[in-house]
Design a protein around this motif. Structure first.
Motif, PDB file in Angstrom:
ATOM      1  N   GLU A 150       0.834  -1.191   0.000  1.00  0.00           N
ATOM      2  CA  GLU A 150       0.000   0.000   0.000  1.00  0.00           C
ATOM      3  C   GLU A 150       0.874   1.249   0.000  1.00  0.00           C
ATOM      4  O   GLU A 150       1.752   1.402   0.849  1.00  0.00           O
ATOM      5  CB  GLU A 150      -0.914  -0.011   1.228  1.00  0.00           C
ATOM      6  CG  GLU A 150      -1.586   1.298   1.565  1.00  0.00           C
ATOM      7  CD  GLU A 150      -2.423   1.848   0.419  1.00  0.00           C
ATOM      8  OE1 GLU A 150      -2.306   3.055   0.130  1.00  0.00           O
ATOM      9  OE2 GLU A 150      -3.185   1.069  -0.196  1.00  0.00           O
ATOM     10  N   SER A 563      -5.646   1.646 -11.862  1.00  0.00           N
ATOM     11  CA  SER A 563      -6.088   0.557 -11.007  1.00  0.00           C
ATOM     12  C   SER A 563      -7.049   1.096  -9.955  1.00  0.00           C
ATOM     13  O   SER A 563      -6.895   2.218  -9.461  1.00  0.00           O
ATOM     14  CB  SER A 563      -4.878  -0.076 -10.323  1.00  0.00           C
ATOM     15  OG  SER A 563      -5.286  -0.969  -9.305  1.00  0.00           O
ATOM     16  N   TYR A 565      -7.183   0.166  -7.100  1.00  0.00           N
ATOM     17  CA  TYR A 565      -6.508   0.061  -5.810  1.00  0.00           C
ATOM     18  C   TYR A 565      -5.197   0.846  -5.861  1.00  0.00           C
ATOM     19  O   TYR A 565      -4.716   1.224  -6.921  1.00  0.00           O
ATOM     20  CB  TYR A 565      -6.249  -1.409  -5.476  1.00  0.00           C
ATOM     21  CG  TYR A 565      -7.492  -2.253  -5.555  1.00  0.00           C
ATOM     22  CD1 TYR A 565      -8.442  -2.224  -4.535  1.00  0.00           C
ATOM     23  CD2 TYR A 565      -7.748  -3.038  -6.675  1.00  0.00           C
ATOM     24  CE1 TYR A 565      -9.606  -2.974  -4.615  1.00  0.00           C
ATOM     25  CE2 TYR A 565      -8.910  -3.797  -6.764  1.00  0.00           C
ATOM     26  CZ  TYR A 565      -9.836  -3.761  -5.738  1.00  0.00           C
ATOM     27  OH  TYR A 565     -10.986  -4.490  -5.821  1.00  0.00           O
ATOM     28  N   SER A 566      -4.631   1.065  -4.688  1.00  0.00           N
ATOM     29  CA  SER A 566      -3.394   1.845  -4.601  1.00  0.00           C
ATOM     30  C   SER A 566      -2.312   1.255  -5.491  1.00  0.00           C
ATOM     31  O   SER A 566      -2.139   0.037  -5.573  1.00  0.00           O
ATOM     32  CB  SER A 566      -2.913   1.877  -3.150  1.00  0.00           C
ATOM     33  OG  SER A 566      -1.684   2.536  -3.033  1.00  0.00           O
ATOM     34  N   THR A 598      -3.202   6.546  -6.322  1.00  0.00           N
ATOM     35  CA  THR A 598      -2.437   6.417  -7.564  1.00  0.00           C
ATOM     36  C   THR A 598      -1.830   7.770  -7.901  1.00  0.00           C
ATOM     37  O   THR A 598      -2.373   8.814  -7.552  1.00  0.00           O
ATOM     38  CB  THR A 598      -3.316   5.937  -8.720  1.00  0.00           C
ATOM     39  OG1 THR A 598      -4.304   6.938  -9.035  1.00  0.00           O
ATOM     40  CG2 THR A 598      -4.025   4.641  -8.357  1.00  0.00           C
TER      41      THR A 598
END
Length: 756
Positions: A150, A563, A565-566, A598
């Motif tokens: 993360e 993405s 997510y991170s 991001t």
């Protein structure tokens, strides 16, 4: 069995471990032992038996999930050593780390990669708060992209505790998550006045973090900043360490920074806290790179001498030489005034900014005092006036300084203008051809990249350029793009022959790739996005026609998204000569959408057109926690047209008041916006929304029938220029100073259709 060389063999039982004949060991008598271990259990047994002078050798191979505790009591000339069978061939991966605790211990030859620490530190000079390392050394070790999954999860790669420790000739590269790369802690008396030495390390590229917490080296913390550390930092090489404003953050006293080299690194060596530090013999090569800085002086008793700065382009707190204002009688975590500073015999060549009294405001009202600025040489071949003065500088005595090609500053005497001709010496630095008293010494020793790090691990380039690989030719057909992406290598160009391409799956981009149309190439897509940029990916589009006609009838589609997510690795997006149309199947259809966690190094749009889009062209507003975090460093738009855009051209957000970053940067030039921002779903009610953007250039554009710009300045000294534009049926920009209480600082000049 003591006095014999020992080896541990694979598969041996504990009772048979010391059977020398089975291991091929010699019968030579020796004072100490060299034990080769091949399992974690064997390592623990060898450590328990180790005495001063012993060597524990890890066998070549990958050691997964190995939390090494290396503790023991060596002696001054007989350390206990942990090393690799072959340097560079012992890989610590998965969730591995190293804790060193005890006296006279030495570690070498290890590589940490393909994983992350399960604790807060990859390498720690302590076992716990009560058991520290002293007189110990870590050398010839590599940490390579060993990051938490993360992006905003904090860890530290190296943490020094105890006293009289050394960290040298190590290779440290690619920290992407939040947290200082290396730090010295002074959180107990056992770690204060520590006399550590940090030398000959290669601090390789660290990408822009886009928030506070990206320093490469910190010595101390605010809480113990008025405590002395006596740490020496010398002969290190900082190669494009771009994490944040402070490359080195000094937060303690009586440290020495000697003969380090900073190569194209954004930010400064900062005396953030602590008194009586020495900065001497350091070399800064900016090569004209954006935000490259030098030395920032704060607090009392600092000595800055014989340093060389060339080609530095940083401004404000990130300038070539910055002397701050402080807070009189302020709390320990604020800026102490500069008192009794000595700044002498430094050379600045083609470096744009010397900032005096920087940060002066109602709180930081303490100007420098009892200080000397003398025998410094300042050469700018373009004649630029490099001085910016924010407060009364009568507390600094300026003596025998030399200016070349620049008028003496009006605020003081103490500068002589001389004709100075420079030539480059064998050490790579520029010196006057004629002897003068000012500037650096002729014998300054420059630390080069090859002098640092390890000899057996390559110093590779961190970025793969677009179009640096092969060309992959494809024709229209089901799955053609997916197959090409799967087979392409980083830097390859996928060339689309003429025809219609209909894409039924997400195109996931996990490496730098270019998609280039050859002739008339039409691309449509059936999912909620066409491209999804994953960590490690970057995308370049050239000469395509991209339509939303086949997209699902959903709100919130995107052509390009990051993405969900991170993403640890920063990405690049480059759009050239590409047309986007019919993104209107439902509301809030965006062209580019960036997710929280991001970060783009740069997004560029050139020579492209966008029409009939119900959402925003660029949605860069997901970092809305007001922590000083944002989604992209540079956004550049040129020579493009935007017609019937329901949302904003860009919704760009950086909240909070932290001053540790340089961006965001926004540029819009030579473009046309028509009917932009009017959709009811556009919450910004603006055609362009810039919140907290630090550098803005909007020039030579045409605006027809749009909603107004909304520009909100939040922190620092944002530079906003709106010039030479034509406004037709478009209101004047709305510019708000949210925190300073000052009048709007934006410069509006030569615009047609609005009042200046």
């Amino acid at each position: 069995m003591r006095g014999l060389s020992r080896q541990f063999c694979t598969g041996t039982s504990a009772a048979a471990i010391l059977m020398l004949s089975a291991c091929g060991a010699t019968d030579l008598e020796s004072e100490n032992t060299n034990v080769l271990v091949k399992t974690q259990a064997q390592y623990v047994e060898a450590l328990n038996a180790a005495v001063p002078g012993d060597i524990i050798t890890l066998a070549n191979g990958t050691w997964d999930d190995f939390e090494i505790v290396f503790s023991g009591q060596g002696e001054k000339d007989r350390p206990i050593t942990l090393t690799a069978e072959t340097p560079g061939q012992v890989i610590l991966s998965g969730q591995s780390n190293l804790r060193v605790a005890g006296e006279y211990l030495e570690v070498s030859g290890l590589v940490f990669k393909n994983g992350y620490t399960p604790t807060s530190e990859v390498i720690s000079f302590r076992l716990n708060s009560n058991t520290l390392a002293n007189h110990s050394r870590i050398t010839n070790v590599v940490i390579d992209n060993y990051n938490q999954p993360e992006r905003q999860e904090v860890d530290f790669w190296i943490m020094m505790y105890g006293k009289n420790n050394r960290f040298d000739h190590n290779h440290i590269v690619g920290k992407s998550n939040k947290g200082v790369t290396m730090a010295v802690r002074l959180d107990s008396e056992a770690s204060q006045q520590n006399h550590h030495r940090i030398d000959h390390n290669y601090f390789g590229p660290r990408q822009i973090l886009g928030s506070n917490g990206g320093e490469s080296l910190r010595i101390g913390t605010s809480h113990h900043s008025r405590t002395d550390s006596f740490t020496t930092v010398e002969n290190n090489y900082f190669d494009r360490t771009d994490g944040e404003l402070e490359i080195i953050s000094n937060k303690s006293g009586k440290n020495e920074f000697l003969n380090n080299t900073f190569y194209e690194s954004r930010g400064t060596l900062t005396m953030r806290h602590g008194n009586n530090n020495l900065v001497e013999g350091n070399v800064f090569f900016g090569n004209g790179a954006d935000h490259t800085g030098g030395i920032r002086v704060i607090n009392a008793g600092q000595t800055v001498r014989n340093n060389y700065m060339e080609g530095l382009k940083g401004t404000r707190f990130g300038g070539a030489l910055v002397i701050m204002n402080g807070v009189p009688n302020g709390p320990i975590n604020r800026y102490d005034p500069v008192i009794n500073a000595l700044i002498e015999n430094n050379t600045l060549v083609d470096s744009d900014n010397i900032q005096l009294g920087a940060g002066s405001d109602e709180e930081r009202s303490g100007a420098p005092s009892d200080s000397l600025f003398e025998r410094n040489l300042i050469v700018n071949t373009d004649g630029l006036d490099v001085f910016t003065v924010y407060d009364d500088m009568s507390g600094i005595d300026f003596n025998n300084n030399v200016l070349a090609d620049t008028n003496s500053p009006a605020f003081t005497t103490g500068f002589d203008r001389e004709a100075v001709v420079l030539s480059r010496a064998d050490n790579g630095l520029m010196y006057p051809q004629a002897e003068i008293e000012a500037g650096i010494s002729r014998d300054l020793q420059v630390t080069t990249k090859s002098m640092t790090g390890v000899s057996w691990y390559p110093k590779t380039e961190p970025r793969v350029a677009f179009q640096s690989g092969d060309k992959v030719m494809i024709a229209p057909g089901e799955g053609a793009l997916l197959t090409a992406i799967d087979q392409a290598g980083a830097g390859d160009t996928i060339v689309l022959s003429p025809g219609r391409y209909r894409v039924g799956k997400f195109l996931n981009i996990s490496k730098p790739l270019t998609f280039q149309g050859e002739g008339d190439v039409d691309v449509s897509f059936e999912r909620s996005a066409l491209f999804q940029i994953e960590s490690g990916g970057s995308l370049q589009l050239i000469g395509l026609n991209i339509s939303g006609e086949a997209s699902p009838d959903n709100a919130g589609n995107s052509v390009i998204r990051t993405s969900l997510y991170s993403m640890l690795e920063n990405y690049r997006l480059d759009i050239i000569d590409t047309n986007f149309l019919d993104m209107d199947v439902n509301h809030s259809f965006n062209i580019v959408s960036a997710a929280k966690g991001t970060f783009a190094d740069d997004i560029s749009i050139t020579g492209s057109s966008f029409s009939d889009v119900t959402g925003a062209v660029l949605k860069l507003n997901r970092e809305d926690d007001d922590y000083g975090i944002y989604n992209a460093e540079y956004l550049t738009i040129a020579d493009s047209t935007f017609t019937n855009i329901g949302g904003a051209l860009v919704d760009y957000y950086r909240g909070g008041t932290d001053e540790s970053t340089f961006g965001p940067h926004f540029s819009l030039t030579n473009s046309t916006l028509s009917n932009v921002g009017g959709d009811k779903w556009n919450k910004t009610k603006a055609s362009i929304r810039l919140h907290g953007v630090q550098v803005t250039d909007i020039s030579n554009n045409r605006f027809e029938g749009n909603k107004p710009f909304l520009i909100e300045h939040t922190v620092g000294e944002p530079k906003t220029i709106i010039a030479n534009n034509v406004f037709m049926q478009t209101p004047a920009p709305i510019i708000v100073e949210l925190n300073s209480g000052l009048a709007a600082t934006a410069r509006l000049t030569n615009n047609v259709g609005i009042n200046p």
